[in-house]
Design an enzyme around this catalytic site. Structure first.
Site, PDB file in Angstrom:
ATOM      1  N   TYR A 148      -5.642   0.883   8.744  1.00  0.00           N
ATOM      2  CA  TYR A 148      -7.067   0.989   7.896  1.00  0.00           C
ATOM      3  C   TYR A 148      -8.189   0.902   8.419  1.00  0.00           C
ATOM      4  O   TYR A 148      -8.947  -0.067   7.963  1.00  0.00           O
ATOM      5  CB  TYR A 148      -6.492   0.256   6.690  1.00  0.00           C
ATOM      6  CG  TYR A 148      -5.450   0.879   5.805  1.00  0.00           C
ATOM      7  CD1 TYR A 148      -5.567   2.229   5.164  1.00  0.00           C
ATOM      8  CD2 TYR A 148      -4.247   0.247   5.860  1.00  0.00           C
ATOM      9  CE1 TYR A 148      -4.483   2.643   4.537  1.00  0.00           C
ATOM     10  CE2 TYR A 148      -3.283   0.782   5.197  1.00  0.00           C
ATOM     11  CZ  TYR A 148      -3.267   2.027   4.457  1.00  0.00           C
ATOM     12  OH  TYR A 148      -2.311   2.639   3.798  1.00  0.00           O
ATOM     13  N   GLU A 205       5.691   9.623   3.385  1.00  0.00           N
ATOM     14  CA  GLU A 205       5.214   8.372   2.998  1.00  0.00           C
ATOM     15  C   GLU A 205       4.426   8.517   1.650  1.00  0.00           C
ATOM     16  O   GLU A 205       3.597   9.333   1.635  1.00  0.00           O
ATOM     17  CB  GLU A 205       4.488   7.352   4.038  1.00  0.00           C
ATOM     18  CG  GLU A 205       4.379   6.170   3.486  1.00  0.00           C
ATOM     19  CD  GLU A 205       4.007   5.213   4.551  1.00  0.00           C
ATOM     20  OE1 GLU A 205       4.154   3.824   4.496  1.00  0.00           O
ATOM     21  OE2 GLU A 205       3.682   5.875   5.729  1.00  0.00           O
ATOM     22  N   ASP A 210       5.740   0.286   3.263  1.00  0.00           N
ATOM     23  CA  ASP A 210       5.963  -0.853   4.179  1.00  0.00           C
ATOM     24  C   ASP A 210       5.706  -2.081   3.315  1.00  0.00           C
ATOM     25  O   ASP A 210       5.509  -1.980   2.057  1.00  0.00           O
ATOM     26  CB  ASP A 210       4.964  -1.032   5.310  1.00  0.00           C
ATOM     27  CG  ASP A 210       3.513  -0.650   5.001  1.00  0.00           C
ATOM     28  OD1 ASP A 210       3.189  -1.110   3.908  1.00  0.00           O
ATOM     29  OD2 ASP A 210       2.699  -0.136   5.641  1.00  0.00           O
ATOM     30  N   ASP A 218       0.711  -1.248   0.125  1.00  0.00           N
ATOM     31  CA  ASP A 218       0.027  -0.112   0.014  1.00  0.00           C
ATOM     32  C   ASP A 218       0.882   1.132   0.116  1.00  0.00           C
ATOM     33  O   ASP A 218       0.364   2.252  -0.707  1.00  0.00           O
ATOM     34  CB  ASP A 218      -0.978   0.040   1.118  1.00  0.00           C
ATOM     35  CG  ASP A 218      -0.288   0.144   2.671  1.00  0.00           C
ATOM     36  OD1 ASP A 218       0.780  -0.759   3.045  1.00  0.00           O
ATOM     37  OD2 ASP A 218      -0.502   1.318   3.309  1.00  0.00           O
TER      38      ASP A 218
END
Length: 496
Positions: free
Chosen positions: A233, A473, A85, A82
């Protein structure tokens, strides 16, 4: 001389074209939107999990996660990581897929040579989602333990953390992630309808089945899987928005009266007229309103009349100076929703702006914000300002897309990009050893071309520190809607 109808129309045409030319002359573009489009799609190759194909262009990435799912005796190889990571989260991956598909459906005709790459990016996700939904009334929604993964800093090619597999089923429902997965499969079925009709039918049949499961067994996936999916999430907005969103996509893909009836009878209970105005991987209400307004505006589905009003309310909340404006902007002009990864909201909003402008233009409509008339052109102007800010027109004179422009983030929060690639350093770098690279002040050795970072703060400041994941990120769902927006501007300025 008698003034004829022809004369009036000719004069009007000359005024409009002259004005249009003057506007174009006053506001020349300073950006290569075609280049940005190419890079925004290329980014997805850097996020791939699984066995990489021979034509992989982001060649510092190698195969990873080749045994994913094996501990549950299922094949879950493939899909996307995603963000920075090494986890495959099904909820944001499905939303990413839906937005890539919507980008192609609205603006694919403007992508020219990039259309094939965009479809490839979609198929990399849908091939995985088909695997994840292969068993009836079961969806595999995550691969990897996020807490354990985040305790390490290692390349995806070196992963040795537990590849925990999480699923939802009848006993542990996940309406939100299931309905979003149905939306992803349904929207992608439209993308491949002409170019690969067999694949398209497979996607649509699966979407129908998955949506039925989502609707029948109701509950939030983050209730049953809280320890694994929160706070990463969590489904903060509930699952009603995904049901409306999923039904909207299935109505579009099937043209079945069943889904239209579902939307008509249940739309209000699913939050169709709520006043929320944030569009993201978690909350789809605004996207559903814009999508359903198209059916009213362009297909004359009168029963969806209210969605034009709901969509207009969202637009009015964005327009600076409008009576109902609720949106905050930075001193430099960036739309600002939240301090964590704010650019995800900017890219999703700009997509909705140019898409709704398209619907309004085709239907010869405008938006009335308490007496202030907002035209499609006004919406495009707002969108362009946001796009240009991301690409470098900001107080820092810095592009927030990696690899675009002369100055862009050098230390993004991304494991693979921050460590030497397997090509240059074949020896394994284990979990703990990788933190030396994370804490290093040196630029990332690998350029994750096209990645859009979290972005600057409310005061237009950006630190370019790898440890600051809220700013540094990137994420797939930030890039996905930007693909469509960039295609529109690249075409509008004759770059593609």
């Amino acid at each position: 001389m008698a003034i004829t109808t022809t004369t009036i129309f000719l004069n009007l045409f000359l005024i409009l074209t002259t004005t249009s030319a003057a506007v174009r002359h006053r506001h020349p573009t300073t950006h290569n939107y075609h280049d940005a489009l190419t890079k925004s799609i290329l980014f997805f190759e850097g996020q791939r999990s699984g066995k990489l194909p021979p034509n992989q262009r982001m060649n510092w990435r190698k195969n990873s996660g080749l045994s994913d799912g094996s501990n549950m005796k299922v094949d879950l190889v493939g899909g996307y990581y995603d963000a920075g990571d090494n986890i495959k989260f099904g909820f944001p991956m499905a939303f990413t897929t839906t937005m890539l598909s919507w980008s192609v459906l609205e603006f694919g005709g403007m992508m020219k040579s990039e259309l094939g790459n965009a479809k490839t990016a979609i198929r990399w996700a849908t091939d995985y989602l088909l695997k994840a939904t292969k068993q009836p009334d079961t969806i595999y929604v995550q691969v990897g333990d996020a807490n354990k993964d985040h305790a390490c800093w290692e390349r995806p090619e070196d992963m040795d953390t537990q590849r925990t597999v999480l699923k939802i089923d009848k006993n542990n429902p996940g309406t939100d992630v299931a309905a979003e997965t149905a939306a992803a499969l349904a929207s992608a079925s439209l993308v491949f309808r002409k170019s690969d009709p067999i694949y398209s039918k497979i996607l649509l049949r699966r979407a129908i089945r998955v949506f039925a499961f989502a609707d029948k067994y109701r509950g939030s996936y983050s209730d049953g899987l809280k320890n694994y999916v929160c706070p990463f999430y969590c489904s903060y907005s509930g699952f009603q928005d995904e049901l409306l969103w999923g039904a909207a996509w299935l109505q579009k893909a099937t043209r079945s009266p069943m889904y239209l009836s579902y939307i008509q009878s249940k739309g209000q209970s699913l939050g169709a007229d709520e006043s929320d105005n944030t569009f993201s991987w978690d909350n789809k209400h605004v996207g559903a309103r814009i999508l359903l307004s198209k059916a009213f505006l362009l297909q004359k589905v009168q029963s969806l009349h209210d969605y034009k009003g709901h969509a207009d309310s969202f637009i009015c909340s964005l327009v600076p100076g409008a009576p109902f404006s609720q949106t905050q902007y930075t001193p430099g002009g960036l739309l600002f929703k939240m301090p964590d990864s704010n650019l995800q909201y900017v890219t999703s909003t700009t997509f909705l702006l140019v898409t709704y402008a398209k619907y309004l233009t085709k239907s010869h409509k405008v938006v009335n914000c308490g007496g202030m008339i907002v035209t499609p052109r006004h919406l495009r102007t707002i969108a362009k300002k946001q796009v240009d800010y991301i690409l470098g027109d900001n107080p820092l004179k810095m592009s927030f897309m990696v690899g675009y422009g002369p100055r862009y983030p050098q230390r993004i929060h991304h494991r693979g990009a921050s460590m030497p690639s397997v090509s240059t350093h074949p020896a394994k770098i284990d979990c703990g050893a990788g933190f030396a690279f994370m804490h290093s002040e040196t630029p990332n050795p690998n350029v994750l071309v096209g990645a859009i970072v979290g972005g600057p703060d409310l005061h237009d400041q950006y630190t370019d520190e790898r440890s600051d994941y809220s700013q540094a990120e990137p994420a797939t769902y930030t890039n996905a809607p930007f693909v469509g927006t960039l295609a529109y501007f690249a075409h509008s300025f004759g770059q593609i």
